[in-house]
Design an enzyme around this catalytic site. Structure first.
Site: not given
Ligand code: F6P
Length: 361
Positions: A141, A119, A286
């Site tokens: 993360d 972003t 979750i």
């Molecule tokens: O970057 C945040 C995150 O939740 C990661 O930990 C995960 O790999 C990814 O986004 C999941 O993305 P999406 O919401 O597209 O499934």
């Protein structure tokens, strides 16, 4: 002249986004007289002119709410927006000029952009086309080098810890090996923090590739000392030594690959090598939901207040960040593309090892 500011939340959501919206609204309207327009669904709102005026009513009670009242998407990069044609083909279109036009038509003076690395990169490119902005970093993360913590992370850690606690009791009653797979993309922060907090016996993170034999050795040691169950906390980006990452699928529109499935792979291999029962649990989204914890509410709110000050100063193309106990401003260019990974030599990892936690290496 009062400033008219658009606010958008981009990329994956996380707990604390609404706290930013509320904090920015409160600090911006009461101290600087900003008029604030919500832009819906990340940059998609700027491309397709989807907005809503932000009023006191809209921000009432949202501090504790997960998600984002503005909506978000990680599929709408204006520079290469993937569009599915009636014949099923995907075409990438550049809508950046449309964003500039809509920004001007809305009479905006600047944007507050809340998001992760992707972003911020888009916001910086739009800045070069004439859209001033201030950035607020977010991700569960915690993998942005520019800031000591991102909001959303600690709430995700709390959620995972609670789940590990629950898995602990059932693991013990059934004398099973429980594997819990957590998010974090290529960084092991969530697995490391929640693994330590939840008393995991093995923590597997992308930064330390693991060896099956080392995990089996740890399980055996525990059996010999009278514990016939074990908890393994594994990050979705973790790999076997010399192995590849495990992906669930590729997003048809954006082409992005979605990590997932390493817990099941490991479970299968453990089943072949131990007489104990093995179960795996994938926590998934979750971890991104629910009310932000106190730490994240405070961090998100402090980011928002600082961002309002930066907007008032016209300190565009900067992002707020936590350095020590201060919220500072850093040029966005110094922040993007710089990820923060767990150092295998860090004190945190060393201390975990001294506790007897195995990293499978
Ligand atoms: O970057 C945040 C995150 O939740 C990661 O930990 C995960 O790999 C990814 O986004 C999941 O993305 P999406 O919401 O597209 O499934």
């Amino acid at each position: 002249m009062k400033k008219r500011i658009g606010i958008l939340t981009g990329g994956g959501d996380c707990p604390g986004l609404n706290a930013v919206i509320r904090g920015f609204y409160k600090a911006g309207t009461s101290n600087f007289g900003f008029e604030i327009i919500g832009i819906l669904d990340g940059f998609e709102g700027l491309i397709f002119n989807k907005t809503m005026p932000l009023t006191r009513d809209k921000i009432k009670g949202i501090l504790t709410r997960g998600g984002t009242i503005l909506g978000t998407t990680n599929r709408s990069n204006p520079f290469e927006c993937a569009v599915q044609l009636p014949n099923g083909k995907i075409e990438k279109r550049d809508y950046s000029e449309k964003c500039v036009q809509n920004f001007n038509n809305l009479g905006l003076d600047g944007l507050l952009v809340t998001g992760g690395d992707g972003t911020m990169t888009i916001a910086h490119k739009l800045y070069e086309k004439g859209i001033p902005f201030v950035g607020v970093p977010k991700t569960i993360d915690n993998d942005l080098d520019a800031t000591e913590f991102t909001f959303g992370f600690m709430t995700a850690v709390d959620t995972v810890t609670e789940c590990i606690d629950k898995l602990h009791s059932t693991a013990e009653s059934h004398q099973r090996i429980m594997i819990v797979e957590v998010m974090g993309r290529d960084a092991g922060w969530i697995a490391l923090y929640a693994g330590i907090a939840g008393g995991a016996d093995v923590i597997l993170i992308p930064e330390i590739p693991f060896d099956l034999d080392k995990i089996l050795q740890k399980i055996k040691e525990r059996q010999e000392s009278g514990s016939n169950f074990s908890i393994i906390c594994i990050a979705e980006g973790a790999t076997f030594k010399g192995g590849e990452k495990t992906y669930l699928f590729r997003d048809t529109l954006t082409g992005t690959k979605r990590l997932g499935g390493i817990a099941d792979r490991l479970a299968m291999m453990l089943r072949q090598n131990t007489e104990l029962e093995v179960r795996s649990t994938v926590l998934g989204h979750i971890q991104r939901g629910g009310t932000p914890n106190a730490f994240d509410r405070v961090l998100a709110t402090r980011f928002a207040v600082k961002a309002a000050e930066l907007v008032e100063e016209g300190k565009w193309d900067h992002m707020v960040a936590l350095k020590g106990d201060k919220i500072v401003a850093i040029p966005v260019l110094d922040a993007i593309d710089k990820q923060k990974f767990v150092s295998p030599k860090s004190q945190l990892v060393q201390q975990a090892r001294l506790l007897g936690i195995s990293f499978g290496d």
